[in-house]
Enzyme design. Sequence first.
Site, mmCIF file in Angstrom:
data_model
loop_
_atom_site.group_PDB
_atom_site.id
_atom_site.type_symbol
_atom_site.label_atom_id
_atom_site.label_comp_id
_atom_site.label_asym_id
_atom_site.label_seq_id
_atom_site.Cartn_x
_atom_site.Cartn_y
_atom_site.Cartn_z
ATOM 1 N N CYS A 263 0.792 -1.239 0.000
ATOM 2 C CA CYS A 263 0.000 0.000 0.000
ATOM 3 C C CYS A 263 0.819 1.280 0.000
ATOM 4 O O CYS A 263 0.679 2.101 -0.904
ATOM 5 C CB CYS A 263 -0.932 -0.008 1.210
ATOM 6 S SG CYS A 263 -1.937 -1.475 1.279
HETATM 7 C C1 UGA Z 1 -0.713 0.757 5.638
HETATM 8 C C2 UGA Z 1 -1.383 1.763 6.581
HETATM 9 O O1 UGA Z 1 -0.729 1.747 7.857
HETATM 10 C C3 UGA Z 1 -2.861 1.432 6.777
HETATM 11 O O2 UGA Z 1 -3.483 2.432 7.574
HETATM 12 C C4 UGA Z 1 -3.527 1.388 5.389
HETATM 13 O O3 UGA Z 1 -4.884 1.090 5.474
HETATM 14 C C5 UGA Z 1 -2.838 0.340 4.547
HETATM 15 O O4 UGA Z 1 -1.433 0.688 4.409
HETATM 16 C C6 UGA Z 1 -3.519 0.335 3.202
HETATM 17 O O5 UGA Z 1 -3.439 1.340 2.493
HETATM 18 O O6 UGA Z 1 -4.234 -0.629 2.913
HETATM 19 P P1 UGA Z 1 0.330 -1.686 5.945
HETATM 20 O O7 UGA Z 1 0.838 -1.539 4.569
HETATM 21 O O8 UGA Z 1 -0.322 -2.943 6.356
HETATM 22 O O9 UGA Z 1 -0.732 -0.514 6.285
HETATM 23 O O10 UGA Z 1 1.590 -1.537 6.871
HETATM 24 P P2 UGA Z 1 2.157 -0.528 7.948
HETATM 25 O O11 UGA Z 1 2.013 -1.123 9.280
HETATM 26 O O12 UGA Z 1 1.639 0.833 7.728
HETATM 27 O O13 UGA Z 1 3.717 -0.553 7.535
HETATM 28 C C7 UGA Z 1 4.134 -0.165 6.238
HETATM 29 C C8 UGA Z 1 5.625 -0.198 6.127
HETATM 30 O O14 UGA Z 1 6.235 0.866 6.864
HETATM 31 C C9 UGA Z 1 6.291 -1.486 6.627
HETATM 32 O O15 UGA Z 1 7.272 -1.890 5.714
HETATM 33 C C10 UGA Z 1 6.918 -1.083 7.938
HETATM 34 O O16 UGA Z 1 8.054 -1.852 8.253
HETATM 35 C C11 UGA Z 1 7.298 0.360 7.646
HETATM 36 N N1 UGA Z 1 7.413 1.180 8.882
HETATM 37 C C12 UGA Z 1 6.329 1.441 9.621
HETATM 38 C C13 UGA Z 1 8.652 1.682 9.241
HETATM 39 O O17 UGA Z 1 9.675 1.453 8.569
HETATM 40 N N2 UGA Z 1 8.735 2.452 10.382
HETATM 41 C C14 UGA Z 1 7.655 2.726 11.147
HETATM 42 O O18 UGA Z 1 7.789 3.442 12.156
HETATM 43 C C15 UGA Z 1 6.429 2.198 10.758
#
Ligand code: UGA
Length: 417
Positions: A263
């Site tokens: 996403c």
């Molecule tokens: C993300 C959004 O958080 C959701 O709110 C949204 O609904 C979803 O996309 C979507 O559009 O369907 P998601 O892709 O499941 O959700 O994952 P996240 O938990 O947001 O993490 C995304 C990426 O960012 C991961 O690779 C994670 O490792 C990275 N990340 C996250 C970091 O590197 N640092 C952080 O502090 C947080």
Amino acid sequence: MEKGGLMRKVISVVGLGHVGLAVASGFALEGYTVIGIDNDKEKIKGISSGKSTVYEEGLDEAIKEVKIITTWDYKEILKSDVTFVCVATPSDSEGAINLRYIRESIEKIAKILKEKDDYHVIVIKSSVVPGTTEGVILPMLKKAGNFGLCVNPEFLRQGRALRDFLYPDRIIIGEYDKRSGDTIYDLYESFDCPILRTDLKTAEMIKYASNAFLATKVSFINEIGNICKKFGIDVYEVTKGMGYDKRIGDKFLNAGIGFGGPCLPKDLKALIAKSNEIEYEPRILEEVSRLNDEQPLRMIELLKKHTSLDGKTIGMLGLAFKPNTDGVSGSKAISIVEALLKEGARIKAYDPKAMPNFRKLFPQIEYTDREQVLRCDATLILTEWEEFNDLDYKGIVIDGRRITKARGARVYEGICW
Ligand code: UGA
């Protein structure tokens, strides 16, 4: 489980991936009768035998607890009052969203609804860039007769989709007209969170702006982390100090190898492509994306400080784009593997859940257990699985996710600390 009175709406959900299945199970847990529709017959068989086809916390249990009527026959939407469209909107090669699945499903829905006299609301849950529902979907539905239309974006994290559905921070309802919005508002009445009603394109933008902001937070802290690394400062202590400021907060500021997944990278690129299309150059967003593409390659630079790569065996701990999911789409492990193979390294990899999916992308690398990975010439940590805190790290470890236990290794380098 049944809530409310006799007049409860019947809900159909088109597209039973992570989002669709969480939406279907969530509404079913709320007591609604739910019809789930998907083209993929294997998926339908799986769900009707009580097994979710995606790895999601609580979903298998939910599917067993509630009955979702599953079918590949779109005609079943005639038995419902509201249809949530949850099909994928992948990127095309330029980063813009590809509306193929949206068009296909709306085409079918419109055709079927021509046979129905009663009012029926179509709800777009799939992420579509501002203007899509009004400009593309609405004209296609015009032949459907007595219909309503809403955009109700999802904010569901992969791995926690059901929980996020049941306990949302907010619900956004973009409405074509008041009647459409009222119908969807009623479905969510028992949810304990703010519900914001907007027009269609504002709701679409709220989704993209939210994901772009989360992406910006990650690239921002990665940039601060890269600077910290040069100073010999631990960026995690910096974020702790920043996070006490309520205006900043401490969420989504974990520095590392960058954001992946199906996403955040895709939505960011789609918003950039759409902005360019309407002749606006989104400079912050472009830089956020560029930084995120470059960040994982810093792991290779750090690795090269401690070992040559040609002919060496490099271990990889973690392949999923984040912990507690088997998802590898957009995973930073992909660009790291590509770079390592280019440098002539051999790779041994381990992930508790994502190995089968990663193997489909890279059948040529070796998939093994954690101990074998730790015995390689050097080990890279790419996903913060909790179990990686229980390992006995010895040789060269380059950490992209700040696993505290790994600091005990003979040579330890963090990407931003
Ligand atoms: C993300 C959004 O958080 C959701 O709110 C949204 O609904 C979803 O996309 C979507 O559009 O369907 P998601 O892709 O499941 O959700 O994952 P996240 O938990 O947001 O993490 C995304 C990426 O960012 C991961 O690779 C994670 O490792 C990275 N990340 C996250 C970091 O590197 N640092 C952080 O502090 C947080």
